[in-house]
Design a protein around this motif. Structure first.
Motif, PDB file in Angstrom:
ATOM      1  N   HIS B  65       0.840  -1.208   0.000  1.00  0.00           N
ATOM      2  CA  HIS B  65       0.000   0.000   0.000  1.00  0.00           C
ATOM      3  C   HIS B  65       0.873   1.257   0.000  1.00  0.00           C
ATOM      4  CE1 HIS B  65      -3.119   2.807   1.292  1.00  0.00           C
ATOM      5  NE2 HIS B  65      -4.034   1.838   1.090  1.00  0.00           N
ATOM      6  N   PRO B  66       0.523   2.282  -0.786  1.00  0.00           N
ATOM      7  CA  PRO B  66       1.364   3.493  -0.827  1.00  0.00           C
ATOM      8  C   PRO B  66       1.614   4.103   0.551  1.00  0.00           C
ATOM      9  CG  PRO B  66      -0.429   3.620  -2.433  1.00  0.00           C
ATOM     10  CD  PRO B  66      -0.612   2.339  -1.703  1.00  0.00           C
ATOM     11  N   LEU B  67       0.593   4.070   1.426  1.00  0.00           N
ATOM     12  CA  LEU B  67       0.793   4.644   2.766  1.00  0.00           C
ATOM     13  C   LEU B  67       1.877   3.884   3.531  1.00  0.00           C
ATOM     14  CD1 LEU B  67      -2.756   5.470   4.202  1.00  0.00           C
ATOM     15  CD2 LEU B  67      -0.901   7.061   3.763  1.00  0.00           C
ATOM     16  N   VAL B  68       1.997   2.585   3.281  1.00  0.00           N
ATOM     17  CA  VAL B  68       3.030   1.783   3.936  1.00  0.00           C
ATOM     18  C   VAL B  68       4.405   2.245   3.489  1.00  0.00           C
ATOM     19  CG1 VAL B  68       4.026  -0.530   4.022  1.00  0.00           C
ATOM     20  CG2 VAL B  68       1.567  -0.225   4.368  1.00  0.00           C
ATOM     21  N   ILE B  69       4.567   2.440   2.205  1.00  0.00           N
ATOM     22  CA  ILE B  69       5.867   2.926   1.702  1.00  0.00           C
ATOM     23  C   ILE B  69       6.194   4.287   2.328  1.00  0.00           C
ATOM     24  CG2 ILE B  69       7.038   3.781  -0.388  1.00  0.00           C
ATOM     25  CD1 ILE B  69       7.004   0.738  -0.152  1.00  0.00           C
ATOM     26  N   GLU B  70       5.162   5.125   2.416  1.00  0.00           N
ATOM     27  CA  GLU B  70       5.351   6.433   3.069  1.00  0.00           C
ATOM     28  C   GLU B  70       5.841   6.259   4.507  1.00  0.00           C
ATOM     29  OE1 GLU B  70       2.032   9.365   3.618  1.00  0.00           O
ATOM     30  OE2 GLU B  70       2.106   9.335   1.419  1.00  0.00           O
ATOM     31  N   ASP B  71       5.203   5.345   5.229  1.00  0.00           N
ATOM     32  CA  ASP B  71       5.584   5.098   6.624  1.00  0.00           C
ATOM     33  C   ASP B  71       7.002   4.565   6.723  1.00  0.00           C
ATOM     34  OD1 ASP B  71       3.162   5.917   7.563  1.00  0.00           O
ATOM     35  OD2 ASP B  71       2.305   3.912   7.758  1.00  0.00           O
ATOM     36  N   ILE B  72       7.388   3.697   5.763  1.00  0.00           N
ATOM     37  CA  ILE B  72       8.745   3.135   5.782  1.00  0.00           C
ATOM     38  C   ILE B  72       9.768   4.247   5.582  1.00  0.00           C
ATOM     39  CG2 ILE B  72      10.350   1.698   4.467  1.00  0.00           C
ATOM     40  CD1 ILE B  72       7.969  -0.225   3.976  1.00  0.00           C
ATOM     41  N   LEU B  73       9.453   5.165   4.682  1.00  0.00           N
ATOM     42  CA  LEU B  73      10.403   6.243   4.371  1.00  0.00           C
ATOM     43  C   LEU B  73      10.461   7.290   5.482  1.00  0.00           C
ATOM     44  CD1 LEU B  73       9.777   6.650   0.563  1.00  0.00           C
ATOM     45  CD2 LEU B  73      11.929   6.021   1.674  1.00  0.00           C
ATOM     46  N   ASN B  74       9.356   7.518   6.148  1.00  0.00           N
ATOM     47  CA  ASN B  74       9.332   8.485   7.251  1.00  0.00           C
ATOM     48  C   ASN B  74       9.979   7.843   8.482  1.00  0.00           C
ATOM     49  OD1 ASN B  74       8.728  10.125   9.379  1.00  0.00           O
ATOM     50  ND2 ASN B  74       6.528   9.686   9.354  1.00  0.00           N
ATOM     51  N   THR B  75      11.272   8.095   8.668  1.00  0.00           N
ATOM     52  CA  THR B  75      11.993   7.360   9.715  1.00  0.00           C
ATOM     53  C   THR B  75      11.653   7.828  11.128  1.00  0.00           C
ATOM     54  OG1 THR B  75      13.868   8.820   9.458  1.00  0.00           O
ATOM     55  CG2 THR B  75      13.940   6.724   8.264  1.00  0.00           C
ATOM     56  N   SER B  76      10.767   8.825  11.270  1.00  0.00           N
ATOM     57  CA  SER B  76      10.316   9.171  12.628  1.00  0.00           C
ATOM     58  C   SER B  76       8.918   8.617  12.862  1.00  0.00           C
ATOM     59  CB  SER B  76      10.352  10.679  12.823  1.00  0.00           C
ATOM     60  OG  SER B  76       9.410  11.282  11.990  1.00  0.00           O
ATOM     61  N   GLN B  77       8.559   7.612  12.062  1.00  0.00           N
ATOM     62  CA  GLN B  77       7.249   6.959  12.202  1.00  0.00           C
ATOM     63  C   GLN B  77       7.154   6.268  13.565  1.00  0.00           C
ATOM     64  OE1 GLN B  77       4.523   6.810  10.331  1.00  0.00           O
ATOM     65  NE2 GLN B  77       3.648   5.548  11.943  1.00  0.00           N
ATOM     66  N   ARG B  78       6.014   6.404  14.202  1.00  0.00           N
ATOM     67  CA  ARG B  78       5.776   5.711  15.471  1.00  0.00           C
ATOM     68  C   ARG B  78       5.596   4.231  15.193  1.00  0.00           C
ATOM     69  NH1 ARG B  78       1.258   4.587  18.544  1.00  0.00           N
ATOM     70  NH2 ARG B  78       1.617   4.717  20.769  1.00  0.00           N
ATOM     71  N   PRO B  79       6.216   3.321  16.002  1.00  0.00           N
ATOM     72  CA  PRO B  79       6.035   1.886  15.795  1.00  0.00           C
ATOM     73  C   PRO B  79       4.557   1.528  15.709  1.00  0.00           C
ATOM     74  CG  PRO B  79       7.754   2.218  17.397  1.00  0.00           C
ATOM     75  CD  PRO B  79       7.189   3.573  17.069  1.00  0.00           C
TER      76      PRO B  79
END
Lengths: 333, 333, 333, 333, 333
Positions: B65-79
Motif C-alpha cells: 500500500h502506498p501509505l506503507v511505503i510512506e511510513d517506511i520512508l518516514n523514519t520518525s514513524q511511530r512503531p
C-alpha cells in the motif's frame, strides 16, 4: 479585501472520476441542482461564519440539524463527531502560529458530509485548503475516486498536518529554553516556562478531542463511512496519537525544567550564603580582637609590650590561615 | 564503502525445511520468480532507504500500500502494526548505544510479511540480523520450519533483545549517579540527572508502542498469524512489559534522586547558616563590649579600675562558654 | 553440604486419598512409571537449577516447551502464568529477609502441573515447602484429595504468606523511621528514607505480577483448573491485593515522610536564621553607637559631659529593650 | 459486664410479616429448628469472636466454608463479598471514634446470609445494631417483609452511616487546621497535618473495599440477591461513593495545606532575612565610618577640623536616609 | 415575600402541541385529574422543600419511591439518576454566584418525570426556570412537542448553562491572579490561590456526577427515554465534558501558579541575600582594617608614618573596587 464578496459567493467544486468543475455561485438555491446529481460529488467551502442568513439557507438545503448550526456558530465548540441518518458532522480546530510559538491561534473548522457532498465551514477566510484544491486538480487523485468520507479524511489530514508544524516550533522553543537554563544565563525568565506550559495546555486541549473523533470514526458503523477507507483514517489517528505523545513529552520536559530552575536557584543561594559566611566567619573574630586592643583601660599590659603589635598580627595570620584550611576542607570555596 | 553496491544488490534467502539458498540479486524483478514458488519461503533484506526507485519496484512486486511505503520512508514513524488482506506491516525501532548511555541512537526497522515472504527495511546498513542469519543456517532451526509470522517474530525478538542491553547500561549509569549523590561528591551535576531523565523519556517513547504492537498481534485473527506460534509472541510481549517496568522503576528512582539532591542542598545550606550564626552570635556581642571600652568619654570609671581589663576578659570568657553550651544543646555543631 | 547429592537425587511424593509415599530417585527416567499411574498424583521438587542435564531430561519426560525451560533457567524472569494443552506453567518470586528489611532476597520458584503431577523448581535449595510436606502427611488434608490445581494453589499460598512477613517487617521499619523524624532525632539520615523507597519498589515489582497471575487463573477456562477450587484461589488473590494495598500505603507514608523531613529542615533553618537576626539586629546598631564615641575628633562635646557615659548606657538599654519587645511581638523567640 | 454470658448466650430474632420473637439460646443446636421453618426468617447476632468452639458449631449448622470461618476470625481481613451456592458471605469494617478524630477504631463485622437466616459476627460486643432492633419491632418495617438480602443491606447501611459521622468529624478537624494555618498561629504543628493524612489513609483503606463489595452486589446474579431490592443497594452504593469523594476532597485539601504551610515558612524566612539585611546594610557601613575616625594615625587632618564631628553625623544621616528610601522602594519593609 | 403562599400553591403547566394552560392549585389532589389526561403533559414546579406534608401527598399521587423522597429532602445528596419502571428520578446541583467567585452557592434541583408529567423540586424558590417558561409559551417550541424526556433535558440544560457563567467568572479571577503574580505585586496573597483551589474542588465536586448522569442517560434503554431525542442529550453531555475540561485546565493553572509563587519567593530571597552579602563582604573586612589602627599598642610604626592615613584610604579603595568587580562578574548586582 474581498471579504464581502466571499461572504455572498460560494466556491463549489463538482467532481467525479473524470470530471472537475469549479463554480462560484451567489444564490445558495443553486446547490439543489448539485444535490440531485447523485453520480457526481461536490464540495462547498463556506469561508466565514458572518453571514447567518446564508448558513440558514444552507442548513435547510442540506437538512442540517439546528443544534449542528448552533455548534458551527459557537466557535469555542469542543471538537466532536456526530452521526445523523443522512450525514455526519465533524468539528475540528485548526492551529496556526504567526511567527513565534507564543502567538498560537486556534480556529474552528466544521465539516458536514453526506453521500455526495462535503461542506466545510471556516471561522475566518484562510488558505488552509489550498493543498486540497491542488490534489483535486490531479485526475488520478484518490480525492476524486474514493467517497465523501475519504474527502473529509483528507480535509482533517491537512488540518492535523499543521499540528506537526506547531509541535516542531514548540520543541525548538523548549529546547532553546532548556539550553539557557543549563547554561544558567539569567536571560531566561521564569515566566517563559510558565507561558510555555500554558501554551502547551492550550494545544493539548485542542488535540485531545481530535484523537477522540478519529477513534470514534474508526469504530463507526455508519453507512457513509466505508471499511476500505479505514486505512487512511488509521493513519491520521496514528498521527494524532503521535502529536499527543509529543506534547506529553514536552509537558514532562517543562515540568523537569521548572524543577531544574528551582534547584539552580537553591545552588546560587548556597553560593551566596557561603561567600557571606566565609567572609563573616574570618573577619568578625578578627575585628573582635582588634576591638580588644582598642579599649582604653589604663591597665592593659599587652599594650606596653614591645612585640605586642607584631604578636597580634601573628594571631590574625594564624586565624585567617586556619579558617581558610577549614573552609577548603569543607569544600566551601 | 560498499554502500552503493548494497543499494543495488539485494540479499535474498530462500528457504524451506531442507533447503537454504542465499542469492544476491541486482534486478528486483527477479523476486517475481521467488513469489511464485509457494512451497518455499524467502526473506529479502533491504539495508537502506536511500534508493527510492528500488522501494517503488519492491512495493509494486509485493503489492504494498502506498501509505506503507510512506511510513517506511518516514523514519520518525511511530512503531505500529497494520494488517492488510494479503500481508502484515510492522514498524519497529531498534535502539543501540555507541559507548555510553548518552549516545543512544534509534533506528527504524520496518517489516512486511505475506504467506511466503518476509521483507525487512533498515534505515541504514547495520549488522543487527547476523544472529538471524546464523540461526537460519541451522537445518533444525524453527525459522525454517514455522511460518513467516514466526520469522517476523524472530526478527522482532532480536530487536527487543537489544533493549535489554540498553536498559542494563542505563541501570548501571543511574546506580553510579545514585552512589555519587549519596556519597555527596560534588562531581555529580544536576544536569546529569536531568539528562538521564531525558534519555529515559526517549527510550520509553520507543518501547511503549512496541508493547502495543505485540499486544495487537496476540489478539489478531489475521490468517497469516498462526495460533500455534503465539507462545513465542507471548514471550516477546512479556519481555516488552519487563523492559517497560524496568524503565518505570528507573523513572521513579531518578525522580527520587532529584528530590534527594534538593534535600542535600538544603542540608548543606543549613550547615553553612549554622556556621555563620554560631560565629556571628558569639563575636558580635563581644565586639560590642570591646567597643564600649573603646569609647573616649572622659568619665568612664571602669577604665581606671585596676582589674577592669581582667574583668572584661572574664565577661568575654563567660559569654563564649555560655554560647557554646547553648549551641551544643541546640545540636548546632 | 549435601547440595551435590540433592542435585542428582529427586524427592518424589506419590499420593492419593489413602496413600502417601516418599521416594528418592536418582534416575529421572523412573518418573515415567509415576506418570503412567493416573489414579495417583505425584509431586517432584527440583531444589536447584544447577544441573541443566537433569532439567533437560525432566523437560522431555513431561513434554515441557523449550521456552518454559528457558524461563525457568532465567532467574530474573517476571512472574507469569502460561497455559498449554496438557499442562500449566507458573513462575513466582519468593521473598525472604535474613535479618533486617534491608537484606530482602528474591528467589524464583517455577511450577508446572498436569493432570496428575506437580513439579516445582527452586532457584537454590531452601526449606520453603516444609509446611507443605507436613500438610501432605495428614491423611485428611485437602492436598491429597483435591486436584493438582489445588496443590499448586497451596504452593503459591505458602509463598504469598511469606510476603506478609516481609510487609510486617517493612511496616515496623517505616514506623520506626517516622517516630525518629517526628521526634526530630538527628540519627535518622535521609538515605534511609531513600533506601526504604528503593526496597519498596523492589517488593512491589515482585508482588504486582503475582496478583496478575492469580487474576488470570481465576478467569482461566483451562480444564486443569477446576471451578470448585476457585474459592481457594480467590483467597490468595485477596491476599495479594491486600499486600499490594499495604505496599501502596507504605509508599504514600514514605513520600509524606520525605516531605515532612524537608519541612523540618526549613523549620530548623528558620530557627537558625532567627537567632542570627535577633543577635545581629540588637548588637550591630549598638556597636555602631559605641563606635561613634570611639572616634578621635578633637571637638566632640558629648565626651566631656559628666553623664555622657551614663546616657550612652541608657540609650543601649532602651534599644535592647525595644528590640526585645519587637521580636517578642513578632514571635521570633 | 455480661460479656461472659453474652459469649455463651445467643440472641436470635425470628420474624415474619406478622411475627417477631426474640429468644436467648445457650445451645447452638437449637438453631437447627429455626433453619427448618422456611416460612420464617431469623437473625443471629454473635457479639464476639472469643468463643471459637461456638463458631465451630455455628459453622457446622449453617454449612459455612472453613475459609469463611478463617476470614471471620482474622480481624484484619480486607472487606469482601463471597458467594456460595447456598449463602453469601460479607466482611465489612465498622469505624467509630471515641472522642476526637485521632482515636478512630476499626472493627470487623462479618455477615452470612442464606434463604431464611442472617448471621452477624461482631469483633467485640458493641451496640451498633440497636437501630436495627428498633426497626424490626415495627410490624410495617420492610426488614420483616423483604428478603434476607434486604436485611443484610440494612445491616451494612447502618454500618456505612457511621462513616458519615467520621467524615464529618474529619472535615471539622481539617477545617480547624486550615483556619489555624491561614491565621498563621504557631500552635498548629506540622505533625498534626501529617497525622491527619495518616488517619485519612486508614479510613480510605477501610472504605474503598466496601464500595467494591456493593458494586459486586449490584452486578451479582446470585438467586439470594433479588432484583427488586437493588434500589436499596444502589442507595448505599451511592453513599459509599459519596464518602470516598469526601475523603478524596480532604486528601487534596490536606496536601494543599502542607504546601501552604511550606510556603508560609518561606514567607516568614523572607521576612526574617529582610530584617537582618536592612539592619546590617544600614549599620555595617556606618560602623566602618566610625571605625575610620577611631584610628590612631598621627596625621588625620579631619580630626582637627572644627566641624569634623558634625560632618560625620551629616554623612551618617544621609546614608541612613538613602538606605531607607532604597529599601522602601524595594518594598522590604 | 410570598414564600408562604408559594408553599401551599403549586404552579402547574398543562401543555400539548396546540395547548398551554397555567394553573395555580392549592390542593395537591387536583393533580390526579392531570395525571388521567394522557393526551396532555404537565409540569409541576415545587419551589421549596419546607412543606413536608405536601411532598408526602405528591409522592403518593405520583407513586414516588420513599428513598427518592428521602434523596430529595437531603439537600447534600450527590447528583444521580435512578430509573423506576414508571418514572425516572434525577438529582442535579445548580450553581450560582452572588457577586464574586468566592460566594458560589450550590442548590439542589430534583426532577421526576413519567410518561406525561415532569415534577421539579427546588431547594429554595429561585427564578432559574424563567427561560423554560418563556420557551413553553412559544407554540412552535420543541418543549411542547417532544416527550417528557426532552422537557427534562431542557431543564437540565438550563442548569448546566449556568455552569458556563461560573466557569467564566472563575477563569477571569484566575487570570487576574496570574497577572498579579507575574507582575509581582505584593497585593496577591497566598490564601487567595488556596481559596481558588478550594472553590475549584467544590465546583468539580458538583459537575462530575452531572457528567455521569448524562452518560447513563445516553446509554439508558428505559422506554421513557426516546432514541430520537438523544442528539439533545449528547449536546448537554458535551457541555458537561467541556466544563470539566475547563475546570481541569484551571486546576493545572492554579497548581502552576502556586509553584510560580514559590519560585518568586525564592528569587526574592536570593535578592535579599545578595544585598546582605555584598554589603557585608565589602564592609566587614574594611571595618577590621580600621579596627587594627584603632588599637592602642605603644609600638605601632604605621601610625607615625606621614602618609599612613592616606595609605589606609588607598587600601580601602582598592578593596572596595576589587569587591565590586568580583560581584559584577558573579552577576550579583
Amino acid at each position: 479585501m474581498n471579504n464581502i464578496s466571499s461572504h455572498s459567493t460560494l466556491e463549489v467544486y463538482s467532481f467525479a472520476d473524470n470530471h472537475l468543475q469549479k463554480n462560484l455561485i451567489t444564490a445558495p438555491e443553486e446547490l439543489h441542482s448539485y444535490l440531485g446529481k447523485k453520480e457526481r460529488k461536490f464540495w462547498v467551502n463556506i469561508p466565514s461564519l458572518t453571514d447567518e442568513n446564508l448558513l440558514q439557507q444552507v442548513s435547510e438545503i442540506f437538512d442540517i440539524h439546528p443544534l449542528v448550526i448552533e455548534d458551527i456558530l459557537n466557535t469555542s465548540q469542543r471538537p466532536k463527531i456526530e452521526e445523523f441518518d443522512h450525514q455526519i458532522f465533524v468539528v475540528t480546530k485548526m492551529l496556526y502560529s504567526k511567527n513565534t510559538i507564543r502567538e498560537i491561534q486556534a480556529e474552528q473548522v466544521s465539516l458536514v458530509f453526506g453521500d455526495n457532498y462535503i461542506i466545510s465551514f471556516q471561522e475566518t477566510p484562510q488558505d488552509i485548503f489550498d493543498g486540497i484544491r491542488l490534489r483535486l486538480e490531479n485526475p488520478k487523485s484518490k480525492m476524486r475516486k474514493l467517497g465523501t468520507d475519504y474527502f473529509t479524511y483528507a480535509l482533517i489530514d491537512s488540518i492535523v498536518d499543521e499540528y506537526y508544524v506547531i509541535l516542531e516550533l514548540f520543541n525548538d522553543a523548549v529546547e532553546n529554553c532548556e539550553d539557557q537554563i543549563i547554561k544558567n544565563t539569567n536571560s531566561i525568565s521564569l515566566e517563559s516556562i510558565h507561558n510555555y506550559r500554558k501554551t502547551l495546555r492550550k494545544i493539548k486541549h485542542s488535540t485531545w478531542p481530535i484523537r477522540e473523533i478519529l477513534s470514534l470514526w474508526r469504530k463507526s458503523e455508519h453507512p457513509l463511512i466505508k471499511r476500505k477507507n479505514l486505512t487512511y483514517v488509521n493513519d491520521v489517528y496514528e498521527h494524532s496519537i503521535e502529536i499527543l505523545e509529543g506534547l506529553e513529552l514536552q509537558r514532562e520536559t517543562l515540568s523537569n525544567l521548572a524543577e531544574l530552575y528551582m534547584t539552580q536557584l537553591s545552588i546560587k543561594q548556597n553560593e551566596v550564603m557561603k561567600t557571606l559566611t566565609v567572609i563573616s566567619t574570618i573577619f568578625i573574630p578578627l575585628t573582635f580582637i582588634s576591638g580588644i586592643y582598642g579599649m582604653n583601660f589604663e591597665v592593659m599590659p599587652e599594650l606596653q609590650w614591645k612585640y605586642g603589635y607584631l604578636m597580634v598580627w601573628l594571631v590574625f595570620s594564624v586565624m585567617i590561615a586556619g579558617m581558610i584550611v577549614y573552609f577548603k576542607k569543607k569544600n566551601w570555596f
